[in-house]
Design a protein around this motif. Structure first.
Motif, PDB file in Angstrom:
ATOM      1  N   VAL A   8     105.484   9.441 -10.461  1.00 14.90           N
ATOM      2  CA  VAL A   8     104.301   8.949 -11.078  1.00 14.90           C
ATOM      3  C   VAL A   8     103.201   8.603 -10.040  1.00 14.90           C
ATOM      4  N   GLU A   9     101.941   8.969  -9.968  1.00 17.30           N
ATOM      5  CA  GLU A   9     100.823   8.755  -9.121  1.00 17.30           C
ATOM      6  C   GLU A   9      99.605   8.401  -9.915  1.00 17.30           C
ATOM      7  N   ARG A  10      98.804   7.528  -9.329  1.00 19.01           N
ATOM      8  CA  ARG A  10      97.554   7.329  -9.960  1.00 19.01           C
ATOM      9  C   ARG A  10      96.331   7.934  -9.466  1.00 19.01           C
ATOM     10  N   ASP A  11      96.589   8.284  -7.932  1.00 25.00           N
ATOM     11  CA  ASP A  11      95.242   8.828  -7.274  1.00 25.00           C
ATOM     12  C   ASP A  11      95.373  10.557  -7.533  1.00 25.00           C
ATOM     13  N   ASP A  66     110.355   7.823  -9.405  1.00 27.58           N
ATOM     14  CA  ASP A  66     109.909   7.399  -8.141  1.00 27.58           C
ATOM     15  C   ASP A  66     108.143   7.013  -8.728  1.00 27.58           C
ATOM     16  N   LEU A  67     108.141   5.671  -8.483  1.00 20.71           N
ATOM     17  CA  LEU A  67     106.942   5.175  -9.118  1.00 20.71           C
ATOM     18  C   LEU A  67     106.016   4.984  -7.604  1.00 20.71           C
ATOM     19  N   CYS A  68     104.821   5.348  -7.738  1.00 16.28           N
ATOM     20  CA  CYS A  68     103.899   5.537  -6.599  1.00 16.28           C
ATOM     21  C   CYS A  68     104.221   6.661  -5.621  1.00 16.28           C
ATOM     22  N   THR A  69     104.220   7.960  -6.175  1.00 13.11           N
ATOM     23  CA  THR A  69     104.736   8.899  -5.478  1.00 13.11           C
ATOM     24  C   THR A  69     104.073   9.299  -4.053  1.00 13.11           C
ATOM     25  N   GLY A  70     102.657   9.160  -4.228  1.00 14.02           N
ATOM     26  CA  GLY A  70     102.011   9.880  -3.059  1.00 14.02           C
ATOM     27  C   GLY A  70     102.326  11.337  -2.929  1.00 14.02           C
ATOM     28  N   SER A  71     102.717  11.806  -1.814  1.00 11.70           N
ATOM     29  CA  SER A  71     102.859  13.127  -1.461  1.00 11.70           C
ATOM     30  C   SER A  71     104.240  13.848  -2.104  1.00 11.70           C
ATOM     31  N   GLY A  72     104.661  12.853  -2.897  1.00 11.88           N
ATOM     32  CA  GLY A  72     106.223  13.375  -3.472  1.00 11.88           C
ATOM     33  C   GLY A  72     107.214  13.172  -2.635  1.00 11.88           C
ATOM     34  N   ASP A 131     114.930  24.089  -4.742  1.00 17.31           N
ATOM     35  CA  ASP A 131     115.074  22.780  -5.425  1.00 17.31           C
ATOM     36  C   ASP A 131     114.975  22.653  -6.913  1.00 17.31           C
ATOM     37  N   THR A 132     115.679  21.590  -7.494  1.00 17.82           N
ATOM     38  CA  THR A 132     115.548  21.411  -8.936  1.00 17.82           C
ATOM     39  C   THR A 132     113.928  20.805  -9.154  1.00 17.82           C
ATOM     40  N   PRO A 133     113.297  21.421  -9.945  1.00 16.09           N
ATOM     41  CA  PRO A 133     111.726  20.909 -10.039  1.00 16.09           C
ATOM     42  C   PRO A 133     111.852  19.506 -10.372  1.00 16.09           C
ATOM     43  N   VAL A 134     110.813  18.743 -10.019  1.00 16.64           N
ATOM     44  CA  VAL A 134     110.428  17.481 -10.152  1.00 16.64           C
ATOM     45  C   VAL A 134     109.396  17.348 -11.359  1.00 16.64           C
ATOM     46  N   ALA A 135     109.228  16.348 -12.104  1.00 18.51           N
ATOM     47  CA  ALA A 135     108.287  16.186 -13.146  1.00 18.51           C
ATOM     48  C   ALA A 135     107.466  15.006 -12.746  1.00 18.51           C
ATOM     49  N   LEU A 136     106.195  15.711 -12.521  1.00 15.03           N
ATOM     50  CA  LEU A 136     105.138  14.752 -11.843  1.00 15.03           C
ATOM     51  C   LEU A 136     104.274  14.240 -13.044  1.00 15.03           C
ATOM     52  N   TYR A 137     103.608  13.058 -13.180  1.00 14.58           N
ATOM     53  CA  TYR A 137     102.768  12.446 -13.833  1.00 14.58           C
ATOM     54  C   TYR A 137     101.608  11.778 -13.291  1.00 14.58           C
ATOM     55  N   ALA A 138     100.402  12.031 -13.848  1.00  9.34           N
ATOM     56  CA  ALA A 138      99.287  10.970 -13.562  1.00  9.34           C
ATOM     57  C   ALA A 138      99.420   9.982 -14.280  1.00  9.34           C
ATOM     58  N   GLY A 139      99.446   8.911 -13.722  1.00  9.07           N
ATOM     59  CA  GLY A 139      99.549   7.501 -14.277  1.00  9.07           C
ATOM     60  C   GLY A 139      99.485   6.360 -13.610  1.00  9.07           C
ATOM     61  N   ASP A 140      99.183   5.286 -14.281  1.00  8.34           N
ATOM     62  CA  ASP A 140      99.112   3.905 -13.362  1.00  8.34           C
ATOM     63  C   ASP A 140     100.492   3.153 -13.691  1.00  8.34           C
ATOM     64  N   LEU A 161      97.955  13.053  -5.898  1.00 10.26           N
ATOM     65  CA  LEU A 161      98.877  13.785  -6.962  1.00 10.26           C
ATOM     66  C   LEU A 161      98.454  15.411  -6.659  1.00 10.26           C
ATOM     67  N   SER A 162      97.617  15.876  -6.236  1.00  9.64           N
ATOM     68  CA  SER A 162      97.301  17.326  -6.022  1.00  9.64           C
ATOM     69  C   SER A 162      98.271  17.446  -4.585  1.00  9.64           C
ATOM     70  N   TRP A 163      98.335  16.666  -3.718  1.00 15.12           N
ATOM     71  CA  TRP A 163      99.397  17.041  -2.643  1.00 15.12           C
ATOM     72  C   TRP A 163     100.917  17.018  -3.101  1.00 15.12           C
ATOM     73  N   ALA A 164     101.058  16.048  -4.116  1.00 10.10           N
ATOM     74  CA  ALA A 164     102.419  16.187  -4.682  1.00 10.10           C
ATOM     75  C   ALA A 164     102.814  17.438  -5.318  1.00 10.10           C
ATOM     76  N   ARG A 165     101.725  17.781  -6.085  1.00  7.69           N
ATOM     77  CA  ARG A 165     102.106  18.982  -6.916  1.00  7.69           C
ATOM     78  C   ARG A 165     102.368  20.303  -6.123  1.00  7.69           C
ATOM     79  N   ARG A 166     101.419  20.262  -4.818  1.00  6.33           N
ATOM     80  CA  ARG A 166     101.692  21.534  -3.775  1.00  6.33           C
ATOM     81  C   ARG A 166     103.074  21.111  -3.345  1.00  6.33           C
ATOM     82  N   ASN A 167     103.475  19.814  -2.869  1.00  9.85           N
ATOM     83  CA  ASN A 167     104.721  19.995  -2.133  1.00  9.85           C
ATOM     84  C   ASN A 167     105.968  20.166  -3.480  1.00  9.85           C
TER      85      ASN A 167
END
Ligand SMILES: C[S@@+](CC[C@H](N)C(=O)[O-])C[C@H]1O[C@@H](n2cnc3c(N)ncnc32)[C@H](O)[C@@H]1O
Length: 301
Positions: free
Chosen positions: A143-146, A119-125, A165-174, A150-156
């Motif tokens: 992936v999320e740049r902001d 998922d590119l540009c994930t926002g809240s995830g 749920d199966t954990p999702v891998a989150l990345y800070a990136g452009d 990204l902190s909302w996505a991590r919380r979610n």
């Protein structure tokens, strides 16, 4: 003070929201009442009378909604697929139209065991987490740049993982970074993206103008400042036979399919409408056929 009819409090909330120009005043009045009472909206008819404290709490929320604070910032959540995600200041509120993109993506990997999804540009995830919920066997990367988004996505992501749920891998990136997720090159069965795509200068509702992060909504004068990078990065990540789906502005029904069609390794380019019948996302598949450089003048990866 004596208990009061909920019906009258909701009617008054509807009147206030109508006067404020809120798009769906009755729906919002009921959803706020349900939020205050902690019950699903469908159970409101089973609550004939409420304490004055409930009426006061509803009145306060309604006055904030009348200032065009988004409903989801007041309730704290937004829906995507079968899950809710937490949202608030600094993160884009997931929209109902993106549900169609999610459904398309789920159909694209139906029958694929352990699909790898990006998922590119994930926002809240929202998209990544809804997909991981629906497909526990999927390996989902997002992936999320902001940093705030990204902190909302991590919380979610933490909330969904705690719920099983199966954990999702989150990345800070452009997503414009040519080395982004390089270890996954040519491995994704599915790439999903709801990028910023509104042309700068297009009028938006106060809820969007004042509360969605501008970088999550607007993308240059034509709304296409980000999507070419999505196409480039998404194509690189896809395996043969893998699928890509990109949400777009309703003025992009020709432009975004054309960006996909310009990649010689992509085939089956199509455009799709949202729940309101407006052009909303474009899709393609990475070909399984050998691609001859001489046979096509179109772009490579
Ligand atoms: C329209 S929001 C979509 C969020 C989420 N996918 C959804 O559907 O609710 C777009 C998101 O893309 C992020 N974004 C914008 N440009 C980006 C870039 N170049 N690389 C990574 N993320 C980006 C924004 O910060 C924002 O969170």
């Amino acid at each position: 003070m004596s208990r009061q009819p909920l019906r009258l409090a909701v009617l008054e909330a509807q009147r206030v929201l109508t006067d404020a120009g809120v798009a769906c005043p009755r729906v919002d009045a009921e959803l706020l009442a349900a939020h205050v009472l902690g019950v699903p909206r469908g159970r409101l008819p089973m609550v004939p009378l409420v304490d004055p404290s409930v009426v006061e709490a509803l009145r306060m929320l309604v006055s904030r909604r009348a200032e065009r604070v988004p409903l989801q910032h007041l309730t704290g959540t937004a829906a995507m697929g079968a899950i809710d995600v937490a949202v608030g200041p600094g993160v884009f509120i997931p929209r109902p139209e993106t549900e169609v993109l999610l459904a398309w993506g789920l159909a694209a990997v139906r029958g694929v065991a352990r699909p790898l999804v990006v998922d590119l540009c994930t926002g809240s995830g929202a998209l990544a987490l809804a997909l991981a919920h629906a497909r526990p066997d999927a390996q989902v990367h997002a992936v999320e740049r902001d940093a705030v988004a990204l902190s909302w996505a991590r919380r979610n992501a933490d909330t969904r993982a705690e719920a099983g749920d199966t954990p999702v891998a989150l990345y800070a990136g452009d997503i414009a970074d040519p080395g982004l997720l390089g270890a996954l090159d040519g491995m994704a069965h599915l790439v999903l993206c709801n990028p910023p795509y509104v042309p700068v200068g297009v009028p938006v509702a106060p809820e969007v103008a004042l509360h969605d992060p501008p970088a999550a909504v607007f993308a240059g004068h034509d709304g296409l400042a980000v999507i070419p990078d999505v196409v480039r990065t998404g194509t690189r990540l896809l395996r043969e036979g893998g699928s890509i789906a990109i949400e777009h502005d309703d003025s992009h029904a020709v432009a975004v399919p054309a960006l996909l069609a310009a990649r010689r390794v992509l085939t089956d380019v199509a455009d799709h409408v949202d729940l309101a019948g407006r052009p909303r996302f474009a899709t393609a598949q990475r070909t399984t056929l050998p691609v001859s450089p001489e046979s096509s003048p179109r772009l490579g990866r």
